[in-house]
Design a protein around this motif. Structure first.
Motif, short mmCIF file in Angstrom:
data_model
loop_
_atom_site.label_atom_id
_atom_site.label_comp_id
_atom_site.label_asym_id
_atom_site.label_seq_id
_atom_site.Cartn_x
_atom_site.Cartn_y
_atom_site.Cartn_z
N VAL A 25 15.47 1.86 -1.35
CA VAL A 25 14.74 0.66 -0.96
C VAL A 25 13.52 1.10 -0.15
N LEU A 26 12.34 0.78 -0.65
CA LEU A 26 11.11 1.03 0.09
C LEU A 26 10.72 -0.27 0.76
N ILE A 27 10.62 -0.27 2.07
CA ILE A 27 10.15 -1.46 2.79
C ILE A 27 8.83 -1.10 3.46
N PHE A 28 7.86 -2.00 3.35
CA PHE A 28 6.53 -1.72 3.88
C PHE A 28 5.87 -3.01 4.31
N THR A 29 4.93 -2.89 5.23
CA THR A 29 4.30 -4.04 5.85
C THR A 29 2.94 -4.33 5.24
N GLN A 30 2.39 -5.49 5.59
CA GLN A 30 1.03 -5.81 5.17
C GLN A 30 0.06 -4.82 5.79
N ALA A 31 0.35 -4.35 7.00
CA ALA A 31 -0.52 -3.37 7.66
C ALA A 31 -0.59 -2.08 6.84
N PHE A 32 0.55 -1.66 6.26
CA PHE A 32 0.55 -0.47 5.42
C PHE A 32 -0.31 -0.69 4.18
N LEU A 33 -0.16 -1.85 3.55
CA LEU A 33 -0.98 -2.16 2.36
C LEU A 33 -2.46 -2.18 2.71
N ASP A 34 -2.79 -2.73 3.88
CA ASP A 34 -4.19 -2.77 4.30
C ASP A 34 -4.75 -1.36 4.47
N GLN A 35 -3.92 -0.46 5.02
CA GLN A 35 -4.34 0.93 5.18
C GLN A 35 -4.60 1.59 3.82
N VAL A 36 -3.68 1.33 2.88
CA VAL A 36 -3.82 1.94 1.55
C VAL A 36 -5.05 1.38 0.85
N ALA A 43 -7.71 0.35 2.12
CA ALA A 43 -8.93 0.87 2.76
C ALA A 43 -9.24 2.29 2.32
N ASN A 44 -8.24 3.00 1.80
CA ASN A 44 -8.43 4.40 1.47
C ASN A 44 -8.43 4.71 -0.03
N MET A 45 -7.85 3.84 -0.84
CA MET A 45 -7.73 4.16 -2.27
C MET A 45 -7.41 2.90 -3.07
N ARG A 46 -7.36 3.06 -4.36
CA ARG A 46 -7.08 1.95 -5.26
C ARG A 46 -5.59 1.62 -5.23
N LEU A 101 2.85 5.46 -7.36
CA LEU A 101 4.05 4.72 -7.72
C LEU A 101 3.71 3.28 -8.08
N ALA A 102 2.92 2.61 -7.23
CA ALA A 102 2.56 1.21 -7.46
C ALA A 102 1.78 1.04 -8.76
N LEU A 103 0.87 1.96 -9.06
CA LEU A 103 0.05 1.87 -10.27
C LEU A 103 0.89 2.10 -11.52
N ILE A 104 1.84 3.03 -11.46
CA ILE A 104 2.71 3.29 -12.61
C ILE A 104 3.58 2.08 -12.91
N ASP A 160 1.48 13.93 6.56
CA ASP A 160 0.12 13.39 6.50
C ASP A 160 0.18 11.98 5.92
N PRO A 161 -0.19 10.96 6.70
CA PRO A 161 -0.14 9.58 6.20
C PRO A 161 -0.93 9.38 4.91
N LEU A 162 -2.02 10.15 4.74
CA LEU A 162 -2.84 10.00 3.55
C LEU A 162 -2.08 10.45 2.29
N ILE A 163 -1.28 11.51 2.41
CA ILE A 163 -0.47 11.96 1.28
C ILE A 163 0.55 10.90 0.92
N VAL A 164 1.17 10.28 1.94
CA VAL A 164 2.13 9.20 1.69
C VAL A 164 1.44 8.06 0.95
N MET A 165 0.23 7.72 1.37
CA MET A 165 -0.52 6.63 0.72
C MET A 165 -0.85 6.95 -0.73
N TYR A 166 -1.27 8.21 -0.99
CA TYR A 166 -1.58 8.60 -2.37
C TYR A 166 -0.33 8.51 -3.25
N LEU A 167 0.79 9.02 -2.75
CA LEU A 167 2.04 8.97 -3.53
C LEU A 167 2.47 7.53 -3.77
N PHE A 168 2.37 6.69 -2.73
CA PHE A 168 2.74 5.28 -2.87
C PHE A 168 1.83 4.59 -3.87
#
Length: 288
Positions: A92-103, A105-108, A163-166, A152-160
């Motif tokens: 189970v991946l749980i994440f906040t709107q703040a996490f989505l906002d960060q992602v 801001a940095n990538m697609r 996953l979301a795009l796939i 590195d939070p940026l690596i987590v964002m890239y991996l996430f």
């Protein structure tokens, strides 16, 4: 029945805005103060990945049968309940709107618009063999990076994002992917206002005026985001809230009508039946 509001536990996630949990741990955790198998509302997003087992997951009083290779997306402010009868395995991946906002801001990243208000939208995905394997690998890699001493939070964002795009590729082409930043801002403001004022007004023109746009433009934005008009979004959101209120309070229709700003019980029952094809009392019998 009580439907607790569950917030994101930043202490559990070491102050991060994303947490990965073994599904099995949810029926083993002693520090959970609510039963995950009973309806509860979350103020964060959840991506539930099923590796083994089957069952039926309830989201906003609709049942979605799952099996190995299923993914379920629960959006924030939705009511849901797990089914642990077969002891399913997964993550189970749980994440906040703040996490989505960060992602964002940095990538697609695919946009998480309130598509759950559209009855045609399903939160359930069935993965083919290749996507199942890639999904498992990406979740494993997010976990590895999370636990790395120099994470590195940026690596987590890239991996996430990968996953979301796939997973997003499995859905039919979504119009909301083409929404502009201005349209997203207006949609977010409309949704925020709707949550605050839906008991007082269900007039789409009033909301359009509040977000400094026209009724026609707001309708266009809502259709891009959810496939629904602004009025249909308001009605869908209102009905979900009415259902939650009925289940929690078990009040008679006269009182529920008053709570939601209807003139009388007959208008309330008519409104509810027009939206759901059943009366409030019939709905309450269905959910027990």
């Amino acid at each position: 029945m009580n439907i607790p509001d569950i917030g994101f536990n930043h202490q559990q996630s070491d102050e991060e805005e994303l947490e990965i949990i073994d599904l099995a741990s949810l029926y083993q955790r002693a520090n959970i103060d609510h039963d995950p198998q009973l309806p509860h509302k979350v103020n964060f997003f959840m991506l539930i990945y099923i590796e083994q087992g089957e069952g039926v997951h309830m989201i906003d009083f609709n049942d979605y049968p799952f099996c190995a290779g299923s993914v379920l997306l629960v959006q924030r402010e939705q009511v849901h309940a797990f089914d642990f009868s077969t002891k399913p395995q997964g993550k189970v991946l749980i994440f906040t709107q703040a996490f989505l906002d960060q992602v964002h801001a940095n990538m697609r990243l695919p946009k998480y618009t309130p598509t759950h208000l559209n009855q045609q939208h399903s939160p359930l995905l069935k993965l083919d063999k290749q996507t199942y394997q890639r999904t498992r690998l990406l979740i494993e890699q997010i976990t590895v990076e999370f636990n790395h001493q120099q994470t590195d939070p940026l690596i987590v964002m890239y991996l996430f994002s990968a996953l979301a795009l796939i997973l997003h590729r499995l859905r039919p082409a979504a119009k909301h992917d083409n929404m502009s930043l201005e349209q997203n801002v207006k949609l977010a403001r409309f949704f925020e206002l709707m949550q605050q004022h839906f008991r007082k007004t269900r007039d789409a023109s009033w909301y359009a005026n509040q977000v400094n746009t026209t009724y026609k433009t707001l309708n266009h934005i809502c259709k891009l985001a959810t496939g629904l008009t602004a009025k249909q979004m308001i009605d869908a959101f209102t009905v979900i809230e009415i259902k939650r209120h009925i289940v929690i309070s078990k009040k008679p229709s006269q009182q529920v009508a008053y709570d939601f700003g209807f003139d009388d019980a007959s208008n309330f029952v008519k409104y509810f039946k027009n939206q759901t094809n059943i009366t409030p009392s019939q709905f309450l019998k269905q959910v027990g």
